[in-house]
Design a protein around this motif. Structure first.
Motif, mmCIF file in Angstrom:
data_model
loop_
_atom_site.group_PDB
_atom_site.id
_atom_site.type_symbol
_atom_site.label_atom_id
_atom_site.label_comp_id
_atom_site.label_asym_id
_atom_site.label_seq_id
_atom_site.Cartn_x
_atom_site.Cartn_y
_atom_site.Cartn_z
ATOM 1 N N HIS A 52 0.862 -1.224 -0.028
ATOM 2 C CA HIS A 52 -0.203 -0.193 -0.028
ATOM 3 C C HIS A 52 0.902 1.272 -0.021
ATOM 4 C CE1 HIS A 52 -2.655 -3.030 1.518
ATOM 5 N NE2 HIS A 52 -3.497 -2.275 1.153
ATOM 6 N N ARG A 53 0.151 2.349 -0.450
ATOM 7 C CA ARG A 53 1.129 3.561 -0.391
ATOM 8 C C ARG A 53 0.153 4.759 0.287
ATOM 9 N NH1 ARG A 53 1.298 4.324 -5.548
ATOM 10 N NH2 ARG A 53 -0.354 5.876 -5.696
ATOM 11 N N LEU A 54 0.702 5.459 1.204
ATOM 12 C CA LEU A 54 -0.047 6.310 1.876
ATOM 13 C C LEU A 54 0.489 7.606 1.555
ATOM 14 C CD1 LEU A 54 -1.925 6.653 4.455
ATOM 15 C CD2 LEU A 54 0.257 7.212 5.832
ATOM 16 N N GLU A 55 -0.786 8.482 0.996
ATOM 17 C CA GLU A 55 -0.349 9.819 0.433
ATOM 18 C C GLU A 55 -0.862 10.724 1.457
ATOM 19 O OE1 GLU A 55 -2.064 9.968 -3.386
ATOM 20 O OE2 GLU A 55 -0.331 8.935 -4.319
ATOM 21 N N ILE A 56 -0.245 11.595 1.779
ATOM 22 C CA ILE A 56 -0.827 12.788 2.947
ATOM 23 C C ILE A 56 -0.662 14.088 2.403
ATOM 24 C CG2 ILE A 56 -0.322 13.595 5.368
ATOM 25 C CD1 ILE A 56 1.082 10.747 5.794
ATOM 26 N N ARG A 57 -1.682 14.950 2.757
ATOM 27 C CA ARG A 57 -1.615 16.294 2.362
ATOM 28 C C ARG A 57 -2.038 17.222 3.825
ATOM 29 N NH1 ARG A 57 -5.285 14.599 -1.212
ATOM 30 N NH2 ARG A 57 -6.673 16.015 -0.542
ATOM 31 N N PHE A 58 -1.321 18.180 4.023
ATOM 32 C CA PHE A 58 -1.697 18.976 5.383
ATOM 33 C C PHE A 58 -1.500 20.205 5.089
ATOM 34 C CE2 PHE A 58 2.765 18.353 5.853
ATOM 35 C CZ PHE A 58 3.255 19.404 6.318
ATOM 36 N N ALA A 59 -2.366 21.147 6.049
ATOM 37 C CA ALA A 59 -1.965 22.634 6.095
ATOM 38 C C ALA A 59 -1.905 22.886 7.367
ATOM 39 C CB ALA A 59 -3.399 23.249 5.488
ATOM 40 N N SER A 60 -0.983 23.999 7.665
ATOM 41 C CA SER A 60 -0.941 24.156 9.179
ATOM 42 C C SER A 60 -1.411 25.550 9.409
ATOM 43 C CB SER A 60 0.706 24.343 9.287
ATOM 44 O OG SER A 60 1.420 25.092 8.606
ATOM 45 N N SER A 61 -1.662 25.824 10.662
ATOM 46 C CA SER A 61 -2.047 27.421 11.316
ATOM 47 C C SER A 61 -1.317 27.686 12.195
ATOM 48 C CB SER A 61 -3.784 27.178 11.000
ATOM 49 O OG SER A 61 -4.030 26.316 12.197
ATOM 50 N N LYS A 62 -1.582 28.970 12.684
ATOM 51 C CA LYS A 62 -1.029 29.605 13.937
ATOM 52 C C LYS A 62 -1.881 30.567 14.329
ATOM 53 C CE LYS A 62 2.732 31.742 13.656
ATOM 54 N NZ LYS A 62 4.200 32.156 13.643
ATOM 55 N N ASN A 116 -1.375 29.126 19.517
ATOM 56 C CA ASN A 116 -1.931 27.721 19.164
ATOM 57 C C ASN A 116 -1.030 27.299 17.700
ATOM 58 O OD1 ASN A 116 -3.202 26.750 21.080
ATOM 59 N ND2 ASN A 116 -5.282 27.041 20.026
ATOM 60 N N TYR A 117 -0.679 25.997 17.665
ATOM 61 C CA TYR A 117 -0.117 25.872 16.435
ATOM 62 C C TYR A 117 -1.064 24.596 15.974
ATOM 63 C CZ TYR A 117 2.523 23.894 12.554
ATOM 64 O OH TYR A 117 3.160 23.210 11.301
ATOM 65 N N GLY A 118 -1.519 24.290 14.606
ATOM 66 C CA GLY A 118 -2.659 23.387 14.227
ATOM 67 C C GLY A 118 -1.899 22.992 12.927
ATOM 68 N N ILE A 119 -2.399 21.458 12.772
ATOM 69 C CA ILE A 119 -2.370 20.730 11.549
ATOM 70 C C ILE A 119 -3.490 20.190 11.189
ATOM 71 C CG2 ILE A 119 -0.954 18.986 10.251
ATOM 72 C CD1 ILE A 119 1.330 19.323 12.154
ATOM 73 N N ASP A 120 -3.875 20.360 9.894
ATOM 74 C CA ASP A 120 -5.128 19.686 9.259
ATOM 75 C C ASP A 120 -4.631 18.604 8.214
ATOM 76 O OD1 ASP A 120 -7.089 20.776 10.997
ATOM 77 O OD2 ASP A 120 -7.029 22.710 10.028
ATOM 78 N N ALA A 121 -4.750 17.423 8.681
ATOM 79 C CA ALA A 121 -4.238 16.501 7.319
ATOM 80 C C ALA A 121 -5.225 15.489 6.795
ATOM 81 C CB ALA A 121 -3.234 15.529 8.185
ATOM 82 N N THR A 180 -9.307 11.976 7.320
ATOM 83 C CA THR A 180 -8.741 13.404 7.926
ATOM 84 C C THR A 180 -8.492 13.278 9.379
ATOM 85 O OG1 THR A 180 -10.949 14.362 8.351
ATOM 86 C CG2 THR A 180 -10.052 14.636 6.139
ATOM 87 N N THR A 181 -7.580 14.102 9.814
ATOM 88 C CA THR A 181 -7.289 14.168 11.273
ATOM 89 C C THR A 181 -6.684 15.668 11.592
ATOM 90 O OG1 THR A 181 -6.109 13.265 13.188
ATOM 91 C CG2 THR A 181 -4.865 13.343 11.077
ATOM 92 N N PHE A 182 -6.520 15.919 12.575
ATOM 93 C CA PHE A 182 -6.034 17.185 13.042
ATOM 94 C C PHE A 182 -5.446 17.217 14.557
ATOM 95 C CE2 PHE A 182 -10.282 16.844 15.266
ATOM 96 C CZ PHE A 182 -9.893 17.530 16.472
ATOM 97 N N SER A 183 -4.702 18.086 14.641
ATOM 98 C CA SER A 183 -3.923 18.435 15.826
ATOM 99 C C SER A 183 -3.877 19.785 16.228
ATOM 100 C CB SER A 183 -2.537 17.708 15.991
ATOM 101 O OG SER A 183 -1.767 18.239 16.912
ATOM 102 N N ARG A 184 -3.925 20.271 17.445
ATOM 103 C CA ARG A 184 -3.882 21.735 17.903
ATOM 104 C C ARG A 184 -3.197 21.340 19.332
ATOM 105 N NH1 ARG A 184 -5.697 21.981 13.680
ATOM 106 N NH2 ARG A 184 -7.429 22.826 13.086
ATOM 107 N N VAL A 185 -1.862 22.236 19.387
ATOM 108 C CA VAL A 185 -1.127 22.425 20.353
ATOM 109 C C VAL A 185 -0.994 23.764 20.820
ATOM 110 C CG1 VAL A 185 -0.078 20.072 20.117
ATOM 111 C CG2 VAL A 185 0.953 22.102 19.019
ATOM 112 N N SER A 186 -0.687 24.104 22.172
ATOM 113 C CA SER A 186 -0.363 25.453 22.384
ATOM 114 C C SER A 186 1.058 25.525 22.856
ATOM 115 C CB SER A 186 -1.339 26.054 23.406
ATOM 116 O OG SER A 186 -1.344 25.341 24.646
ATOM 117 N N TYR A 187 1.606 26.802 22.824
ATOM 118 C CA TYR A 187 2.654 26.870 23.479
ATOM 119 C C TYR A 187 2.849 28.426 23.898
ATOM 120 C CZ TYR A 187 3.674 28.990 18.683
ATOM 121 O OH TYR A 187 3.653 29.668 17.588
#
Length: 183
Positions: free
Chosen positions: A86-96, A112-117, A134-141
């Protein structure tokens, strides 16, 4: 009083009987197979991870490499992958986004830093997409001091790495579920 105890005993017996019927259905996800079919580890090692397409020398390119490396470690462990099935293709966008802004300097002190994939698992033999998601991540710093530019950069980089690892964990969990259940 006696009839209440008999009803409780009957209910417990029914629960124990149902538990005994489903006991044979449990199968650990990462267990070795005795019937000769490949286990989950072998299936995960057959996933090819092409590089994530982002502009060279950009922050997102570094995050893409971090996501890919974290995925490779979670899928293959310390070994390298096997021949790809199998081949896993990923696209994502980041936000701050700024959470707290210092009124004296106008600089953010917490962000906050975020990734939407989006990911797509493609079967190599047929070229057909077998799973998308789809998945996402939000982390603060927090950034120490208003004028410490290197500390601010390092805080952002650490947040990017934490978000990339969270994205890799989410995708790995979904892939393990797909290869175990087939859906």
């Amino acid at each position: 009083m006696l009839s209440a105890r008999i009803r409780i005993a009957a209910r417990l017996l029914a629960v124990a009987a149902l538990a005994a019927l489903t006991a044979g259905c449990f199968q650990p996800m990462y267990a070795e197979r005795t019937d000769g079919t490949p286990g989950l580890r072998e299936k995960l090692m057959g996933v090819d991870l092409p590089p994530i397409a982002k502009p060279n020398a950009s922050r997102e390119a570094r995050v893409g490499v971090e996501v890919r490396n974290a995925l490779a470690f979670k899928l293959y462990g310390t070994a390298t992958g096997m021949s790809p099935t199998h081949r896993l293709e990923i696209r994502f966008a980041s936000s701050k986004s700024s959470l707290i802004v210092d009124p004296n300097t106008g600089l953010p002190s917490s962000e906050n830093y975020g990734i939407d994939a989006q990911y797509n698992l493609i079967e190599v033999v047929s070229g057909k997409s077998v799973m998308t998601g789809t998945t996402f991540s939000r982390v603060s710093y927090d950034m120490p001091g208003s004028y410490q530019r290197f500390a601010r950069n390092r805080a952002l980089r650490d947040a990017e790495d934490r978000a990339a690892n969270e994205i890799a964990e989410n995708i790995t969990t979904r892939l393990a579920s797909f290869f175990t259940a087939g859906t």
